[in-house]
Motif scaffolding. Structure first.
Motif, PDB file in Angstrom:
ATOM      1  N   PRO A  90       0.815  -1.222   0.000  1.00  0.00           N
ATOM      2  CA  PRO A  90       0.000   0.000   0.000  1.00  0.00           C
ATOM      3  C   PRO A  90       0.847   1.270   0.000  1.00  0.00           C
ATOM      4  O   PRO A  90       0.504   2.252  -0.665  1.00  0.00           O
ATOM      5  N   THR A  91       1.970   1.254   0.731  1.00  0.00           N
ATOM      6  CA  THR A  91       2.840   2.428   0.749  1.00  0.00           C
ATOM      7  C   THR A  91       3.432   2.686  -0.624  1.00  0.00           C
ATOM      8  O   THR A  91       3.509   3.834  -1.073  1.00  0.00           O
ATOM      9  N   ALA A  92       3.854   1.621  -1.323  1.00  0.00           N
ATOM     10  CA  ALA A  92       4.423   1.775  -2.658  1.00  0.00           C
ATOM     11  C   ALA A  92       3.384   2.325  -3.633  1.00  0.00           C
ATOM     12  O   ALA A  92       3.702   3.179  -4.471  1.00  0.00           O
ATOM     13  N   ARG A  93       2.148   1.849  -3.523  1.00  0.00           N
ATOM     14  CA  ARG A  93       1.097   2.350  -4.423  1.00  0.00           C
ATOM     15  C   ARG A  93       0.859   3.838  -4.208  1.00  0.00           C
ATOM     16  O   ARG A  93       0.740   4.606  -5.173  1.00  0.00           O
ATOM     17  N   VAL A  94       0.787   4.252  -2.952  1.00  0.00           N
ATOM     18  CA  VAL A  94       0.575   5.670  -2.663  1.00  0.00           C
ATOM     19  C   VAL A  94       1.774   6.497  -3.120  1.00  0.00           C
ATOM     20  O   VAL A  94       1.621   7.580  -3.699  1.00  0.00           O
ATOM     21  N   PHE A  95       2.978   5.973  -2.879  1.00  0.00           N
ATOM     22  CA  PHE A  95       4.181   6.700  -3.273  1.00  0.00           C
ATOM     23  C   PHE A  95       4.237   6.891  -4.785  1.00  0.00           C
ATOM     24  O   PHE A  95       4.544   7.988  -5.274  1.00  0.00           O
ATOM     25  N   VAL A  96       3.926   5.840  -5.554  1.00  0.00           N
ATOM     26  CA  VAL A  96       3.952   5.936  -7.011  1.00  0.00           C
ATOM     27  C   VAL A  96       2.871   6.897  -7.502  1.00  0.00           C
ATOM     28  O   VAL A  96       3.086   7.698  -8.427  1.00  0.00           O
ATOM     29  N   THR A  97       1.702   6.847  -6.875  1.00  0.00           N
ATOM     30  CA  THR A  97       0.623   7.752  -7.266  1.00  0.00           C
ATOM     31  C   THR A  97       1.007   9.206  -7.060  1.00  0.00           C
ATOM     32  O   THR A  97       0.771  10.065  -7.923  1.00  0.00           O
ATOM     33  N   ARG A  98       1.628   9.499  -5.914  1.00  0.00           N
ATOM     34  CA  ARG A  98       2.061  10.869  -5.641  1.00  0.00           C
ATOM     35  C   ARG A  98       3.233  11.259  -6.534  1.00  0.00           C
ATOM     36  O   ARG A  98       3.377  12.427  -6.906  1.00  0.00           O
ATOM     37  N   LEU A  99       4.080  10.300  -6.886  1.00  0.00           N
ATOM     38  CA  LEU A  99       5.244  10.595  -7.715  1.00  0.00           C
ATOM     39  C   LEU A  99       4.844  10.950  -9.140  1.00  0.00           C
ATOM     40  O   LEU A  99       5.444  11.824  -9.776  1.00  0.00           O
ATOM     41  N   THR A 100       3.821  10.283  -9.665  1.00  0.00           N
ATOM     42  CA  THR A 100       3.419  10.486 -11.055  1.00  0.00           C
ATOM     43  C   THR A 100       2.322  11.538 -11.224  1.00  0.00           C
ATOM     44  O   THR A 100       1.958  11.857 -12.357  1.00  0.00           O
TER      45      THR A 100
END
Length: 280
Positions: A229-239
């Protein structure tokens, strides 16, 4: 090249070790045994907190709203202004989903240590896995403190955290002198309106003891989120809000893959160089 590298028993053992380690780590991740800790803050430099000071004592309280950007919210550090008079004072900490909620997500209290400087004080609780994008409210009270030994919170200059609002509620007891209460004029509130009418809009008047500050307290949010879940949120905020390939998750995944391959190649060349030097 790879086949020749695998001819050495030592290299085969290293490959097996890293393969088993990778499988073990992946198993822990998918079984939710691993959490990723990190924190974010309103601002890292306490020099930006040189605004007014809010004093907490008796029935005064302070409310600060904020938005949790990642899953696993697990700790909040609050910035207090040290003073010899506040050492040992009790501070009640409430974490609520809304400031008006009667129920606490988390409640704790602590006694402030002796310090003469600005210092963050931690309040730790079990990770909240569903905290992503949720708005919360911090409520601080110091009911045992007196005006001369009030707990002090140093505010920022300006609104450093635009996603939250700071409110303080002044004590009604100290608005009049308790020794001369009989001399204080009585105010008839029976005809006091709670709303002001500006046709065609009706606006609610703020409570007389409510102060909305154009500033924020200093606080740091700590997370211990599950990896996926942390990786999904991080990628969403990154892109987010990025054009072309910079807004695609596969682009950053490709960068990571290229980095891993180049790093493995670097270790391979280093090992070959060491072996060549040893043979000479």
């Amino acid at each position: 090249m790879i086949v020749s590298w695998l001819k050495t028993p030592k290299n085969i053992a290293m490959l097996l070790f890293f393969s088993l380690a990778t499988l073990f780590i992946c198993g822990l991740i998918f079984q939710n045994f691993i959490r990723i800790p990190w924190f974010e803050t309103t601002r890292r430099k306490t020099l930006l907190y040189n605004g007014e000071t809010v004093d907490l004592f008796q029935d005064k309280k302070l409310e600060q709203t904020f938005v949790a950007n990642y899953p696993g919210l697990s700790q909040i550090d609050v910035l207090f202004k040290g003073d010899s008079a506040t050492a040992g004072q009790r501070v009640n900490f409430h974490l609520k989903e809304t400031c008006a909620s009667k129920n606490d997500v988390f409640y704790s209290f602590t006694e402030l240590p002796r310090t003469d400087n600005l210092a963050f004080h931690p309040f730790t609780f079990s990770p909240i896995d569903g905290s992503t994008g949720q708005t919360y409210c911090i409520v601080l009270e110091a009911p045992e403190a007196m005006p001369e030994s009030a707990v002090k919170l140093q505010l920022s200059t300006g609104d450093l955290y635009p996603f939250g609002t700071l409110k303080s509620y002044n004590s009604k007891n100290h608005l009049t002198d308790s020794n001369n209460a009989s001399l204080a004029p009585e105010i008839d509130n029976s005809n006091t309106l709670q709303h002001k009418i500006y046709l065609p809009v009706i606006l609610r008047q703020p409570e007389p003891d409510e102060v909305i500050h154009p500033a924020d307290i200093g606080f740091r949010l700590h997370y211990k989120g599950l990896p996926l879940p942390t990786a999904r949120v991080f990628v969403t905020r990154l892109t987010a809000n990025k054009p072309s390939v910079w807004g695609q998750p596969w682009f950053y995944g490709g960068l990571v893959a290229v980095y891993v391959v180049l790093l493995a190649g670097l270790f391979y060349l280093a090992q070959k160089t060491i072996r060549f030097d040893a043979e000479e």
